[in-house]
Scaffold this motif. Sequence first.
Motif, mmCIF file in Angstrom:
data_model
loop_
_atom_site.group_PDB
_atom_site.id
_atom_site.type_symbol
_atom_site.label_atom_id
_atom_site.label_comp_id
_atom_site.label_asym_id
_atom_site.label_seq_id
_atom_site.Cartn_x
_atom_site.Cartn_y
_atom_site.Cartn_z
ATOM 1 N N SER A 2 6.551 -19.987 11.142
ATOM 2 C CA SER A 2 7.280 -18.801 11.594
ATOM 3 C C SER A 2 6.768 -17.551 10.881
ATOM 4 O O SER A 2 7.481 -16.939 10.099
ATOM 5 N N VAL A 3 5.549 -17.190 11.180
ATOM 6 C CA VAL A 3 4.940 -16.014 10.572
ATOM 7 C C VAL A 3 5.290 -14.786 11.399
ATOM 8 O O VAL A 3 5.232 -14.814 12.626
ATOM 9 N N LYS A 4 5.663 -13.716 10.712
ATOM 10 C CA LYS A 4 5.962 -12.441 11.358
ATOM 11 C C LYS A 4 4.924 -11.415 10.918
ATOM 12 O O LYS A 4 4.523 -11.410 9.756
ATOM 13 N N ILE A 5 4.522 -10.556 11.845
ATOM 14 C CA ILE A 5 3.624 -9.450 11.525
ATOM 15 C C ILE A 5 4.493 -8.204 11.405
ATOM 16 O O ILE A 5 5.175 -7.817 12.355
ATOM 17 N N LEU A 6 4.486 -7.606 10.211
ATOM 18 C CA LEU A 6 5.349 -6.463 9.921
ATOM 19 C C LEU A 6 4.535 -5.320 9.327
ATOM 20 O O LEU A 6 3.524 -5.557 8.659
ATOM 21 N N PRO A 7 5.000 -4.082 9.522
ATOM 22 C CA PRO A 7 4.348 -2.956 8.852
ATOM 23 C C PRO A 7 4.517 -3.082 7.334
ATOM 24 O O PRO A 7 5.501 -3.647 6.852
ATOM 25 N N PHE A 8 3.578 -2.527 6.600
ATOM 26 C CA PHE A 8 3.631 -2.546 5.139
ATOM 27 C C PHE A 8 4.908 -1.894 4.641
ATOM 28 O O PHE A 8 5.375 -0.888 5.167
ATOM 29 N N ASN A 9 5.462 -2.480 3.588
ATOM 30 C CA ASN A 9 6.615 -1.950 2.876
ATOM 31 C C ASN A 9 6.264 -2.019 1.392
ATOM 32 O O ASN A 9 5.707 -3.014 0.929
ATOM 33 N N GLU A 10 6.617 -0.975 0.665
ATOM 34 C CA GLU A 10 6.267 -0.886 -0.761
ATOM 35 C C GLU A 10 6.752 -2.088 -1.576
ATOM 36 O O GLU A 10 6.166 -2.409 -2.612
ATOM 37 N N ILE A 11 7.804 -2.760 -1.138
ATOM 38 C CA ILE A 11 8.285 -3.915 -1.899
ATOM 39 C C ILE A 11 7.240 -5.033 -1.948
ATOM 40 O O ILE A 11 7.323 -5.920 -2.790
ATOM 41 N N TYR A 12 6.259 -4.962 -1.049
ATOM 42 C CA TYR A 12 5.205 -5.978 -1.007
ATOM 43 C C TYR A 12 3.898 -5.518 -1.666
ATOM 44 O O TYR A 12 2.885 -6.193 -1.565
ATOM 45 N N ALA A 13 3.906 -4.388 -2.352
ATOM 46 C CA ALA A 13 2.672 -3.846 -2.936
ATOM 47 C C ALA A 13 1.987 -4.837 -3.889
ATOM 48 O O ALA A 13 0.781 -5.075 -3.781
ATOM 49 N N GLU A 14 2.725 -5.420 -4.799
ATOM 50 C CA GLU A 14 2.115 -6.358 -5.747
ATOM 51 C C GLU A 14 1.680 -7.662 -5.079
ATOM 52 O O GLU A 14 0.577 -8.153 -5.355
ATOM 53 N N PRO A 15 2.499 -8.266 -4.203
ATOM 54 C CA PRO A 15 2.021 -9.471 -3.508
ATOM 55 C C PRO A 15 0.767 -9.214 -2.658
ATOM 56 O O PRO A 15 -0.092 -10.086 -2.560
ATOM 57 N N VAL A 16 0.644 -8.029 -2.059
ATOM 58 C CA VAL A 16 -0.561 -7.699 -1.292
ATOM 59 C C VAL A 16 -1.769 -7.661 -2.222
ATOM 60 O O VAL A 16 -2.816 -8.238 -1.925
ATOM 61 N N LYS A 17 -1.614 -7.007 -3.335
ATOM 62 C CA LYS A 17 -2.700 -6.913 -4.310
ATOM 63 C C LYS A 17 -3.107 -8.316 -4.783
ATOM 64 O O LYS A 17 -4.294 -8.629 -4.871
ATOM 65 N N ALA A 59 9.288 -14.886 3.475
ATOM 66 C CA ALA A 59 9.277 -13.765 2.526
ATOM 67 C C ALA A 59 8.018 -13.715 1.664
ATOM 68 O O ALA A 59 7.964 -12.970 0.691
ATOM 69 N N LYS A 60 6.983 -14.476 2.009
ATOM 70 C CA LYS A 60 5.725 -14.475 1.257
ATOM 71 C C LYS A 60 4.624 -13.831 2.098
ATOM 72 O O LYS A 60 4.480 -14.136 3.281
ATOM 73 N N VAL A 61 3.842 -12.938 1.469
ATOM 74 C CA VAL A 61 2.703 -12.320 2.141
ATOM 75 C C VAL A 61 1.585 -13.358 2.219
ATOM 76 O O VAL A 61 1.104 -13.841 1.197
ATOM 77 N N VAL A 62 1.190 -13.704 3.460
ATOM 78 C CA VAL A 62 0.132 -14.703 3.650
ATOM 79 C C VAL A 62 -1.120 -14.097 4.280
ATOM 80 O O VAL A 62 -2.158 -14.756 4.364
ATOM 81 N N GLY A 63 -1.014 -12.832 4.739
ATOM 82 C CA GLY A 63 -2.171 -12.184 5.339
ATOM 83 C C GLY A 63 -1.949 -10.694 5.486
ATOM 84 O O GLY A 63 -0.810 -10.216 5.382
ATOM 85 N N THR A 64 -3.045 -9.977 5.706
ATOM 86 C CA THR A 64 -2.978 -8.522 5.877
ATOM 87 C C THR A 64 -4.030 -8.063 6.879
ATOM 88 O O THR A 64 -5.040 -8.736 7.109
ATOM 89 N N SER A 65 -3.791 -6.902 7.445
ATOM 90 C CA SER A 65 -4.802 -6.165 8.199
ATOM 91 C C SER A 65 -4.470 -4.693 8.051
ATOM 92 O O SER A 65 -3.321 -4.325 7.787
ATOM 93 N N ALA A 66 -5.488 -3.860 8.204
ATOM 94 C CA ALA A 66 -5.269 -2.428 8.052
ATOM 95 C C ALA A 66 -6.227 -1.661 8.953
ATOM 96 O O ALA A 66 -7.289 -2.165 9.337
ATOM 97 N N LEU A 67 -5.831 -0.442 9.270
ATOM 98 C CA LEU A 67 -6.658 0.463 10.044
ATOM 99 C C LEU A 67 -6.649 1.798 9.324
ATOM 100 O O LEU A 67 -5.573 2.337 9.038
ATOM 101 N N ARG A 68 -7.831 2.293 9.031
ATOM 102 C CA ARG A 68 -7.957 3.582 8.338
ATOM 103 C C ARG A 68 -8.613 4.583 9.284
ATOM 104 O O ARG A 68 -9.584 4.252 9.973
ATOM 105 N N GLU A 69 -8.076 5.788 9.335
ATOM 106 C CA GLU A 69 -8.675 6.828 10.153
ATOM 107 C C GLU A 69 -9.939 7.335 9.478
ATOM 108 O O GLU A 69 -9.918 7.724 8.315
ATOM 109 N N ASP A 70 -11.048 7.300 10.220
ATOM 110 C CA ASP A 70 -12.287 7.884 9.719
ATOM 111 C C ASP A 70 -12.539 9.232 10.368
ATOM 112 O O ASP A 70 -12.862 10.199 9.701
#
Length: 150
Positions: A2-17, A59-70
């Motif tokens: 049951s994986v959910k894709i959610l926008p980044f939230n600061e509470i996950y900053a350390e688990p993302v790192k 409640a565990k970060v298992v993956g990430t993706s990001a898009l940066r404006e160039d």
Amino acid sequence: MSVKILPFNEIYAEPVKQLVIDVHHEFGFDYDRRLDADLEEISHVYGGRGGFWLAIENAKVVGTSALREDTQYTGTLKRMYLLPPFRGKGIGRLLLQQAVDYAKQQKYGEIVLDTVTYQKSAITLYEKYGFIKTGCKGSQLFYRLVLANV
């Protein structure tokens, strides 16, 4: 699963790192304060027309993706990471789809990315999705996905 894709939230900053550090170690990389500086300011770096998403399971970060404006026309896909037990289950595709859908909403004409030759599963995902290889430099590969004719 049951994986959910959610926008980044600061509470996950350390688990993302930590996830990025873990995946880097898997491929023989160390955390680099200069190259990984975006992880200290995710909301700022990926704000505006950018975005950062999390794959969350129990409640565990298992993956990430990001898009940066160039540029006004081009977004760069960044931070596509997935912990090993979650690979091959379609979660990477969900993370990629989220970034592509968002890029279309933001009216980008293309998405570019770079990866390395030994990340075979990532390369397969990008190519199946329609990204075209545009070049290489050593072990680094460059890809592009056209979203619209501008």
